[in-house]
Design a protein around this motif. Structure first.
Motif, short mmCIF file in Angstrom:
data_model
loop_
_atom_site.label_atom_id
_atom_site.label_comp_id
_atom_site.label_asym_id
_atom_site.label_seq_id
_atom_site.Cartn_x
_atom_site.Cartn_y
_atom_site.Cartn_z
N ARG A 140 47.20 36.64 33.18
CA ARG A 140 47.48 37.89 33.88
C ARG A 140 48.05 37.53 35.25
O ARG A 140 47.30 37.22 36.17
CB ARG A 140 46.23 38.75 34.03
CG ARG A 140 46.52 40.06 34.74
CD ARG A 140 45.32 40.97 34.75
NE ARG A 140 45.66 42.25 35.35
CZ ARG A 140 44.83 43.26 35.49
NH1 ARG A 140 43.59 43.15 35.05
NH2 ARG A 140 45.21 44.38 36.05
N GLY A 141 49.37 37.52 35.34
CA GLY A 141 50.01 37.10 36.58
C GLY A 141 49.80 35.61 36.77
O GLY A 141 50.14 34.79 35.92
N ASP A 142 49.22 35.25 37.90
CA ASP A 142 49.00 33.84 38.24
C ASP A 142 47.59 33.38 37.95
O ASP A 142 47.15 32.33 38.45
CB ASP A 142 49.32 33.60 39.73
CG ASP A 142 50.76 33.87 40.06
OD1 ASP A 142 51.61 33.68 39.17
OD2 ASP A 142 51.05 34.28 41.20
N SER A 143 46.84 34.12 37.15
CA SER A 143 45.46 33.75 36.86
C SER A 143 45.16 34.01 35.39
O SER A 143 45.96 34.60 34.66
CB SER A 143 44.49 34.55 37.74
OG SER A 143 44.62 35.94 37.50
N LEU A 144 43.99 33.55 34.97
CA LEU A 144 43.52 33.76 33.60
C LEU A 144 42.44 34.83 33.57
O LEU A 144 41.61 34.91 34.47
CB LEU A 144 42.96 32.47 33.01
CG LEU A 144 43.98 31.36 32.69
CD1 LEU A 144 43.24 30.12 32.19
CD2 LEU A 144 44.98 31.83 31.65
N ALA A 165 50.57 32.36 26.88
CA ALA A 165 49.78 33.53 27.24
C ALA A 165 48.30 33.39 26.96
O ALA A 165 47.52 34.23 27.38
CB ALA A 165 50.31 34.77 26.51
N ALA A 166 47.85 32.34 26.26
CA ALA A 166 46.44 32.26 25.87
C ALA A 166 45.96 30.81 25.88
O ALA A 166 46.72 29.89 25.56
CB ALA A 166 46.22 32.89 24.50
N GLY A 214 46.32 49.26 39.73
CA GLY A 214 47.53 48.49 39.95
C GLY A 214 47.34 47.02 39.64
O GLY A 214 46.26 46.57 39.29
N THR A 215 48.43 46.26 39.79
CA THR A 215 48.36 44.82 39.52
C THR A 215 47.68 44.08 40.66
O THR A 215 47.18 42.99 40.47
CB THR A 215 49.77 44.27 39.32
OG1 THR A 215 50.57 44.59 40.47
CG2 THR A 215 50.42 44.88 38.08
N SER A 216 47.67 44.67 41.85
CA SER A 216 47.11 43.96 42.99
C SER A 216 45.66 44.36 43.27
O SER A 216 44.82 43.53 43.57
CB SER A 216 47.96 44.22 44.24
OG SER A 216 48.05 45.62 44.51
N ALA A 222 37.39 37.36 38.89
CA ALA A 222 38.09 37.40 37.61
C ALA A 222 38.34 38.84 37.19
O ALA A 222 37.46 39.70 37.31
CB ALA A 222 37.28 36.67 36.53
N ARG A 223 39.56 39.11 36.70
CA ARG A 223 39.95 40.47 36.32
C ARG A 223 39.77 40.68 34.81
O ARG A 223 39.82 39.74 34.01
CB ARG A 223 41.41 40.71 36.67
CG ARG A 223 41.73 40.65 38.15
CD ARG A 223 41.30 41.90 38.86
NE ARG A 223 41.99 43.08 38.38
CZ ARG A 223 43.16 43.53 38.87
NH1 ARG A 223 43.75 42.87 39.86
NH2 ARG A 223 43.73 44.63 38.41
#
Length: 508
Positions: free
Chosen positions: A197-201, A245-246, A363-365, A396-397
């Protein structure tokens, strides 16, 4: 091109070379003037330009090569205006005129002269094809309907293809199948699958028979494997990327020796076996992203239409009622007008609240908790009901589609408390420890009331919970308020498949 021709002309300053250069200048000046005001004779001018340039180059080539490069210009300029057909016509005219003048008027050409003319003719062909590409892609006006027609084609193809997706498009189910395959080959005490997800997992599914520190070790090694793009084995911990992606990460069971188990070799054997499942999962994640994007765009469009249309029309009715209220015909009429004004004000507040609901999203941020806090502040300002939000979030998101559904459930629960429960205070507790989350919305209102025919809020929350595999709990205490809890648990037991509840709403 004239600037490019000038140095060789100045190096051979004889009379014929200068006359040829002046003739080329005159030809292109005439052609440029005709381009300023295009007419039906523009094609004729282009042919005359090609013929005149070929004539000058053929007449001067026996004396100098200084202006022969001009042969490359007419195919390029006509290609910009007429495309490939114009380029071919220009080259044919140049060739016929050049050969005719050379053979019948100037007693033929030497091999060196012919090679020079041929080289510049080929250069003209190349430049003409480039000009034709510019003509077809950049200079012609684009059809404004083209993107929509292309989108229609893609959506129809997606609908047709969806019937053949034997594994479905649920990321949880597909991720669970991948973990089951890994677990069958590698005994683990902790196993997880992470998606980018963006720059993180972000954890998609996790399972652990040990302590929470086991999953932390899995996350660390998963990040390393995702960064380097290849399998990583570190003591009992291991991870390998399925695709961009995974990532799958795990921790060997206690007592197992990584060297004896040869984890690296097992991962190499598993990777080809999981390729098909990885494609299935990637497709499901892309579909979820597409669905979320389309939903967000539609919500923003509806919000704009409501704000600029319905809200403004209702507000204008309020101004009209204010005019009538200034001079009532009787006390009874004044009372009815006052009642009407209160009703209009309530409708305007409801429309504004709906606009806020439609426009606010995760949002993404910002995190899920921050988005819930934002909508709570907006609803509190519009309704006047204090809403207290308590957040407990890890860095973590959750996956975007999970965050979106949890946010809408919390939003609907707050709206119901404001509109129907006559609450004087609302408490919201948001706990997010990805991939698990618990959100509770409590109020001090009237509790669960008799369902209205036009009320679908609870059913919508149930559907949203079922969509992401969450459980919805409703604790009704008549006279003391209502508590709505949505619980998302992505962790699963090693010996059982991922369980998606069939009944996602439970009365506590």
């Amino acid at each position: 091109m004239l600037i490019a021709l000038l140095p060789p002309v100045l190096r051979t300053p004889d009379e014929k070379t200068l006359l040829a250069f002046v003739a080329i200048c005159a030809i292109w000046a005439f052609s440029q003037a005709s381009d300023v005001r295009p007419t039906r004779a523009h094609d004729v001018v282009a042919i005359l330009e090609a013929a005149a340039v070929a004539l000058v180059c053929a007449a001067s080539i026996q004396t100098t090569y200084a202006v022969v490069g001009a042969l490359a210009v007419p195919p390029f300029t006509v290609g910009l205006a007429r495309g490939v057909r114009g380029v071919l016509v220009s080259l044919v005219v140049e060739t016929v005129v050049f050969v005719t003048v050379s053979e019948y008027l100037l007693d033929g050409l030497t091999d060196e002269h012919s090679l020079s003319a041929f080289s510049w003719g080929v250069t003209g062909l190349g430049l003409g094809l480039i000009a034709s590409f510019l003509n077809s892609t950049l200079l012609k006006p684009q059809d404004p309907l083209a993107p929509y027609l292309y989108a229609q084609t893609l959506i129809r193809e997606l609908i047709d293809l969806s019937g053949g997706l034997s594994s479905g498009l649920d990321p949880n189910t597909l991720g669970g199948a991948i973990l089951s395959t890994v677990r069958d080959d590698v005994p683990t005490s902790a196993l997880a699958i992470y998606v980018s997800r963006g720059d993180s997992l972000t954890p998609l599914l996790t399972g652990s028979l040990g302590s929470p520190e086991d999953l932390s070790a899995c996350e660390d090694v998963a990040t390393d494997a995702w960064t380097v793009g290849k399998p990583v084995v570190r003591g009992r911990a291991f991870a390998f990327p399925l695709n961009q992606a995974a990532v799958v990460a795990g921790l060997l069971s206690e007592g197992l020796d990584p060297d004896t188990m040869d984890v690296g070799d097992r991962i190499r054997r598993l990777t080809p076996e999981l390729q098909a499942s990885a494609v299935h999962l990637d497709t499901a994640l892309l579909f979820s992203a597409f669905r979320d994007s389309a939903t967000a765009d539609e919500r923003r469009r509806l919000a704009r239409e409501m704000h600029d249309g319905v809200a403004q029309d209702i507000a204008s009715l309020g101004y009209l009622v204010d005019v009538l209220a200034a001079k009532p015909a009787s006390p009874e009429q004044a009372e009815r007008i006052s009642l009407l004004r209160e009703r209009i004000s309530a409708i305007v507040a409801e429309v504004r609240r709906s606009v806020v609901n439609l426009r606010t999203s995760v949002g993404t941020s910002e995190s899920l908790g921050m988005a819930i806090g934002s909508i709570a502040r907006s609803l509190s300002e519009v309704s006047g009901v204090p809403i207290h939000v308590t957040l407990d979030e890890h860095t973590a998101r959750l996956r975007p589609e999970v965050e979106a559904e949890l946010f809408r459930i919390a939003q609907e629960a707050m709206n119901n408390a404001i509109k129907h429960a006559e609450a004087s205070r609302i408490e919201v507790n948001c706990q997010v420890h990805a991939p698990d989350a618990v959100i509770t919305v409590s109020d001090d209102g009237r509790g669960m009331q008799q369902a209205r025919l036009d009320s679908n809020g609870m059913q919508i929350m149930q559907e949203r919970a079922r969509l992401i595999g969450a459980v919805l709990l409703v604790d009704d205490a008549p006279g003391r308020g209502l508590t709505v809890t949505v619980r998302m648990t992505a962790s699963h037991d090693h010996d059982a498949p991922v369980d998606v509840p069939t009944d996602a709403i439970v009365r506590a």
